[in-house]
Design an enzyme around this catalytic site. Structure first.
Site, PDB file in Angstrom:
ATOM      1  N   PHE A   1       9.180  14.353  41.461  1.00 19.99           N
ATOM      2  CA  PHE A   1       7.937  14.213  40.691  1.00 19.99           C
ATOM      3  C   PHE A   1       8.298  13.910  39.229  1.00 19.99           C
ATOM      4  CE2 PHE A   1       4.149  15.609  38.458  1.00 19.99           C
ATOM      5  CZ  PHE A   1       3.134  15.148  39.276  1.00 19.99           C
TER       6      PHE A   1
ATOM      7  N   ASP B   1      11.710  23.609  43.085  1.00 23.34           N
ATOM      8  CA  ASP B   1      10.318  23.367  42.719  1.00 23.34           C
ATOM      9  C   ASP B   1       9.475  23.548  43.981  1.00 23.34           C
ATOM     10  OD1 ASP B   1       7.809  22.190  42.296  1.00 23.34           O
ATOM     11  OD2 ASP B   1       8.597  20.905  40.711  1.00 23.34           O
TER      12      ASP B   1
ATOM     13  N   TYR C   1      -2.486  25.415  41.117  1.00 25.38           N
ATOM     14  CA  TYR C   1      -3.760  24.755  41.440  1.00 25.38           C
ATOM     15  C   TYR C   1      -3.737  23.968  42.740  1.00 25.38           C
ATOM     16  CZ  TYR C   1      -1.286  21.068  38.807  1.00 25.38           C
ATOM     17  OH  TYR C   1      -0.335  20.193  38.341  1.00 25.38           O
ATOM     18  N   LYS C   2      -2.596  23.958  43.439  1.00 25.64           N
ATOM     19  CA  LYS C   2      -2.535  23.225  44.709  1.00 25.64           C
ATOM     20  C   LYS C   2      -2.864  24.196  45.848  1.00 25.64           C
ATOM     21  CE  LYS C   2       0.437  19.745  42.691  1.00 25.64           C
ATOM     22  NZ  LYS C   2       1.793  19.457  42.223  1.00 25.64           N
TER      23      LYS C   2
ATOM     24  N   ARG D   1      -2.054   9.758  50.885  1.00 26.00           N
ATOM     25  CA  ARG D   1      -1.644  11.118  51.277  1.00 26.00           C
ATOM     26  C   ARG D   1      -2.814  11.892  51.869  1.00 26.00           C
ATOM     27  NH1 ARG D   1       1.112  14.438  46.454  1.00 26.00           N
ATOM     28  NH2 ARG D   1      -1.016  14.293  45.674  1.00 26.00           N
TER      29      ARG D   1
HETATM   30  C1  LIG Z   1       2.021  18.989  40.957  1.00 31.58           C
HETATM   31  C2  LIG Z   1       3.449  18.955  40.556  1.00 31.58           C
HETATM   32  C3  LIG Z   1       3.838  19.217  39.231  1.00 31.58           C
HETATM   33  C4  LIG Z   1       2.793  19.468  38.173  1.00 31.58           C
HETATM   34  O1  LIG Z   1       3.354  19.763  36.955  1.00 31.58           O
HETATM   35  P1  LIG Z   1       2.477  20.418  35.780  1.00 31.58           P
HETATM   36  O2  LIG Z   1       3.462  20.581  34.699  1.00 31.58           O
HETATM   37  O3  LIG Z   1       1.953  21.721  36.302  1.00 31.58           O
HETATM   38  O4  LIG Z   1       1.386  19.472  35.433  1.00 31.58           O
HETATM   39  C5  LIG Z   1       5.189  19.225  38.945  1.00 31.58           C
HETATM   40  N1  LIG Z   1       6.121  19.008  39.897  1.00 31.58           N
HETATM   41  C6  LIG Z   1       5.774  18.735  41.174  1.00 31.58           C
HETATM   42  C7  LIG Z   1       6.827  18.507  42.200  1.00 31.58           C
HETATM   43  C8  LIG Z   1       4.434  18.695  41.532  1.00 31.58           C
HETATM   44  O5  LIG Z   1       4.089  18.420  42.787  1.00 31.58           O
END
Ligand SMILES: *Cc1c(COP(=O)(O)O)cnc(C)c1O
Length: 411
Positions: free
Chosen positions: A125, A196, A221-222, A370
């Site tokens: 990500f 992560d 939030y997921k 997705r």
């Molecule tokens: C959703 C997600 C994030 C989100 O990062 P924020 O700093 O909370 O905005 C980061 N890494 C991964 C792998 C994600 O899926």
């Protein structure tokens, strides 16, 4: 061939079905995007009212003690710990995932000062990559980021590597990494690992301590249903606490914040990972989401989401043959998280047309659509209805409208 009644039968015997009652979902919507923004728990709406009107409005500053605001991050952290195989005192809820990764990486690097390599997946990500690149630049101590993909990871873990930093469930493809094998290999060569868990926490069983993980971060939030922009969390294995400090040394991470000393003295506990005052309203809502998961059996969640994924893939094969879709996720349920991704060159427009049919998933550039499965509030018939909707969109070419080609700011 599967029929809708097969799905109705599965719903009739689903022992997680009653959890759906705990969420406020709009009528007629099939929501397959809980991997991006979880649904609203009914209890969160009343908790918001209570925190805002009573704790803040009536009790004002007394609530830091009276309502336990001061230790809310730790209280929720302990609850999240139970979902990810960590012990009480090893997790705090705070900040965005990217910020937590910055702290974990900074701390991990200072535990391996003689080593200069950080191993990541280049397809990770973006914020995870950007944060890593930014920290390397800030430190200016000659760290090198090494990029390796999926099958290359184990071989790339060498004695020069200080930290291996990976997403457990890949955000685009849903691919699940072998946490235990990778962590073992890293430890065998003296490296540390940061996991992560953004797409794992609340979605798949995770056993951080069983795998002897060093650090982990994740999202609120997921799958934890904490609400838009909810704080995330950070895990530091007990054996590393008090051994090094994280780079964002604010007063909440001080050993004695309310003594207001001039000089920073790190707390020896998980509190050291805190930096400043946390968003109490958001944290409170996160607690409601986490509490629901705390009452659900993670193995049942996993079983249902695996079956939903398998059925989705089977339906796509049966109903959407010849429309140009390609499976982007692993076929085997044990190799994927709680989502299935498909590739299609018209992916963006197709998803827009599907959303117009009240079936909500999302799109990830360049060509991934997705579908996230959240067993606590999805029914098996939702899977049938989603694929039926997708078939309508393809058969009637509903995606082929100019409106659906123009990309919105959030996809
Ligand atoms: C959703 C997600 C994030 C989100 O990062 P924020 O700093 O909370 O905005 C980061 N890494 C991964 C792998 C994600 O899926």
């Amino acid at each position: 061939m599967l029929t809708r009644s097969d799905f109705e039968k599965l719903d009739a015997t689903d022992d997680l079905a009653s959890f759906r009652e705990e969420f406020l979902l709009p009528e007629g919507v099939v929501y397959l995007d809980g991997n991006s923004l979880g649904a609203l728990p009914k209890a969160s709406a009343s908790r918001a009212e209570q925190v805002v009107r009573r704790e803040w409005g009536q009790d004002l500053i007394k609530s830091w003690n009276k309502a336990g605001w001061v230790s809310l991050s730790e209280r929720i952290g302990d609850k999240i710990a139970a979902l990810i195989g960590a012990a009480p005192g090893e997790v705090v809820a705070c900040d965005a995932t990217g910020i937590n990764l910055y702290k974990a990486l900074g701390m991990a690097l200072s535990l391996r000062p003689e080593r200069k390599k950080i191993l990541v997946e280049g397809s990770n990500f973006p914020t995870d990559l950007y944060v890593t690149q930014g920290l390397v630049q800030q430190l200016d101590r000659g760290h090198e980021i090494v990029y390796a993909e999926h099958e290359e990871i184990l071989d790339a873990i060498t004695e020069e590597v200080a930290v291996v930093s990976l997403i457990h469930v890949h955000y685009k493809t849903g691919r699940l990494l072998d946490m235990k094998a990778i962590t073992e290999k890293a430890h065998a060569v003296g490296a540390l690992v940061i996991w992560d868990l953004c797409h794992s926490a609340g979605a798949v069983p995770v056993d951080l301590n069983g795998c002897r993980a060093d650090f982990a971060v994740g999202c609120g939030y997921k799958y934890l249903n904490g609400g838009p922009g909810a704080p995330g969390f950070i895990f530091v294995a007990r054996r590393h606490q008090g051994q090094a400090i994280q780079p964002l040394t604010g007063w909440f991470g001080h050993e004695a914040p309310f003594e207001f000393h001039r000089d920073y003295r790190p707390a020896k506990t998980i509190r050291q990972m805190l930096t400043g005052t946390q968003p109490i309203v958001s944290l409170s809502l996160l607690e409601e989401g986490v509490d629901i998961l705390g009452r659900a059996d993670m193995n049942k969640i996993r079983r249902k989401s695996s079956l939903m994924g398998d059925l989705f893939v089977q339906l796509v094969e049966e109903q959407l043959d010849g429309f140009g879709f390609e499976l982007a996720s692993p076929r085997a349920a044990e190799k994927r998280g709680s989502q299935v991704s498909l590739r299609h060159e018209q992916g963006y427009a197709i998803m827009q047309a599907l959303i117009a049919e009240n079936i909500i998933g999302d799109f990830r550039a360049p060509d991934i659509v997705r579908f996230g499965f959240t067993p606590l509030y999805l029914r098996y018939v939702d899977i049938w209805d989603a694929v039926a909707g997708l078939r309508r969109v393809m058969e009637q070419k509903l995606w082929d409208l100019p409106d659906y080609q123009a990309k919105a700011a959030v996809t």
